[in-house]
Design an enzyme around this catalytic site. Structure first.
Site, short mmCIF file in Angstrom:
data_model
loop_
_atom_site.label_atom_id
_atom_site.label_comp_id
_atom_site.label_asym_id
_atom_site.label_seq_id
_atom_site.Cartn_x
_atom_site.Cartn_y
_atom_site.Cartn_z
N HIS A 54 0.86 -1.19 0.00
CA HIS A 54 0.00 0.00 0.00
C HIS A 54 0.89 1.24 0.00
O HIS A 54 1.47 1.58 1.04
CB HIS A 54 -0.89 0.02 1.24
N ARG A 56 -0.07 4.38 -0.74
CA ARG A 56 -0.79 5.56 -0.20
C ARG A 56 -0.83 6.78 -1.10
O ARG A 56 -1.19 7.86 -0.63
CB ARG A 56 -0.18 5.98 1.15
N LYS A 135 -8.45 -6.17 -6.97
CA LYS A 135 -8.61 -6.54 -5.56
C LYS A 135 -10.06 -6.33 -5.16
O LYS A 135 -10.66 -5.31 -5.49
CB LYS A 135 -7.69 -5.62 -4.71
N HIS A 213 -3.11 -12.32 2.23
CA HIS A 213 -2.85 -12.49 3.67
C HIS A 213 -3.71 -13.53 4.41
O HIS A 213 -4.48 -13.19 5.29
CB HIS A 213 -2.90 -11.15 4.42
N ASP A 281 2.11 -6.99 2.65
CA ASP A 281 0.98 -6.16 3.07
C ASP A 281 1.51 -4.91 3.76
O ASP A 281 1.00 -4.51 4.81
CB ASP A 281 0.01 -6.94 3.98
N HIS A 285 1.19 3.48 8.38
CA HIS A 285 0.40 4.56 8.97
C HIS A 285 1.33 5.34 9.89
O HIS A 285 2.24 4.75 10.49
CB HIS A 285 -0.74 3.99 9.83
N ALA A 295 -5.45 0.46 11.19
CA ALA A 295 -4.99 -0.93 11.07
C ALA A 295 -4.01 -1.05 9.92
O ALA A 295 -4.24 -0.54 8.83
CB ALA A 295 -6.18 -1.85 10.82
C1 NCD Z 1 -4.42 -2.20 5.01
C2 NCD Z 1 -4.21 -0.71 4.85
O1 NCD Z 1 -3.90 -0.03 5.83
O2 NCD Z 1 -4.32 -0.22 3.73
N1 NCD Z 1 -4.57 -2.48 6.41
C3 NCD Z 1 -4.37 -3.67 7.01
O3 NCD Z 1 -4.64 -3.76 8.20
N2 NCD Z 1 -3.89 -4.70 6.36
C4 NCD Z 1 -5.61 -2.63 4.24
C5 NCD Z 1 -5.66 -4.10 3.98
O4 NCD Z 1 -4.74 -4.69 3.41
O5 NCD Z 1 -6.67 -4.72 4.34
ZN ZN Z 2 -3.30 -5.03 2.29
#
Ligand code: NCD
Ligand code: ZN
Length: 409
Positions: A54, A56, A135, A213, A281, A285, A295
């Site tokens: 991700h 962002r 996705k 995952h 993954d 953040h 999360a």
């Molecule tokens: C991911 C995110 O922050 O983009 N968060 C996570 O807890 N894995 C989103 C995701 O992959 O579900």
């Molecule tokens: Zn993810």
């Protein structure tokens, strides 16, 4: 460019040869004259591919952007990453995909692909954008890209070209909501129900599905009942658990699907053979966002090192790492020039010192998020040099050069 004295797998056995890269492609293996990079003592892996990242960008660039995220990828040993669609705006239309491609083209410093996102009704946009992968989130997660009804899910399963990977966030939304009301937490039953639902629908639609995952031995095996299921595992579900690390990290441990129990974590190792790929993954953040409940865990700069450490502990073989982190993702996502050290393939290499011990610290990390759930871990095995299409971009475990990444998906 010549890489001298590297050890690597060639045709199924370990060899010690020079590697010649010309015009960004592997040209030959043997003994070559001329100046080169000395790789004595290092093991060369094909440039690794992380299919679940991700970055962002656009919209959430205080957490990460295409430049910082692809620098983090290189530092972690990845020369290709596939970016997830839950940005702001989400990558769910032809226009947003085009826009993201423009941003990535300017900022990415490793090769990259862009996953498209499914919504309950973006069928016309999928057709228009013609993405190579998509996705679909069966349960709510960061970004609210939710497809939680069987009707829309089934339609996407039927309409999205059958051979293209359709990635699933498999946690069943109705079960998640029920568990919340019953105060049962976000347990693994929501994942198993989603896996059951998805693999049955996939069998109906006769299509490939890719379970992102997966967190338990049982979920992996339920997924594999459908012969065209592909299964991804993440480092955090293999190396962290609720009891040990949940306590230590408090809200920083928050991730979807959540960390599981120590017993389940151990069991997941028993399913390793059935796992098709490793995805970090990488979901960065900021610490402030984490304090507020976000999360997701960063993972690009620790994923490979954790597996190298496991190799040193005798828990996984190098060919497994090479296959699940390079060869297999290349095959799954149709990256024909990636994933192998072989003549004609892209000259991407991840050179690791299998014996170096180091302490993980976010201090020297490239990711903007500024923290790691593995802070203070002592690992044996470290990325030393990375070569992207024949150019030395990481040296001494640091990013030393930026070249433009190319879009591969
Ligand atoms: C991911 C995110 O922050 O983009 N968060 C996570 O807890 N894995 C989103 C995701 O992959 O579900
Ligand atoms: Zn993810």
């Amino acid at each position: 460019m010549i890489i001298k004295n590297a050890k690597f797998y060639l045709g199924g056995r370990v060899v010690s040869k020079d590697i010649l890269i010309e015009n960004g492609k592997f040209k030959g293996f043997g003994k070559f004259k001329g100046e080169g990079i000395d790789a004595k003592g290092l093991f060369a892996l094909p440039g690794l591919i992380d299919p679940h990242v991700h970055l962002r960008d656009p919209g959430l660039t205080s957490k990460e952007d295409f430049r910082s995220g692809t620098r983090a990828a290189l530092a972690g040993g990845f020369t290709t990453i596939l970016d997830m669609p839950n940005t702001k705006p989400p990558t769910t239309t032809a226009a947003t995909l085009r826009k993201k491609a423009e941003i990535a083209k300017k900022k990415a410093v490793c090769d990259y692909g862009l996953h498209f996102g499914a919504t309950k009704n973006n069928f016309a946009e999928v057709k228009k954008a013609k993405p190579k992968s998509m996705k679909l989130c069966m349960g709510e997660t960061t970004g609210k890209l939710l497809v939680d009804d069987v009707y829309s899910t089934w339609r996407h399963f039927e309409k999205f070209p059958k051979e293209k990977p359709l990635l699933l966030h498999a946690e069943d939304e109705e079960t998640l909501r029920a568990m919340e009301k019953l105060k049962k937490g976000r347990g693994e039953v929501a994942e198993k129900i989603a896996v059951e639902k998805a693999r049955m629908l996939a069998a109906q639609a006769n299509r490939v599905v890719y379970f992102a995952h997966t967190t338990t031995f049982e979920a992996v095996h339920l997924a594999k009942i459908w012969g065209r299921s592909l299964v991804e595992a993440t480092p955090h579900h293999l190396f962290l658990s609720k009891e040990k690390d949940g306590k230590r990290l408090k809200q920083f441990a928050n991730v979807y699907p959540p960390l599981r129990s120590e017993a389940e974590r151990r069991e997941l190792w028993g399913a390793l053979y059935f796992v098709d790929s490793v995805g970090s993954d990488h979901a960065p953040h900021t610490p402030q966002d984490k304090e507020a409940g976000a999360a997701g865990l960063p993972g690009l700069e620790t994923s490979l090192a954790l597996f190298l450490n496991a190799y040193n502990e005798g828990r996984v073989e190098l060919p497994w790492i090479i296959n699940r982190m390079a060869e297999s993702p290349a095959k799954i996502f149709g990256l024909k020039t990636k994933g192998r050290i072989g003549k004609g393939y892209d000259g991407d290499l991840t050179l690791v010192d299998l014996k170096e011990k180091w302490n993980v610290s976010a201090d020297g990390f490239e990711s903007k998020c500024g923290w790691t759930p593995y802070e203070g871990f002592r690992l044996k095995g470290r990325v030393k040099k990375v070569i992207l299409k024949g150019k030395l971009v990481v040296d001494g475990s640091r990013v030393v050069k930026e070249i433009k990444g190319k879009r591969v998906l």
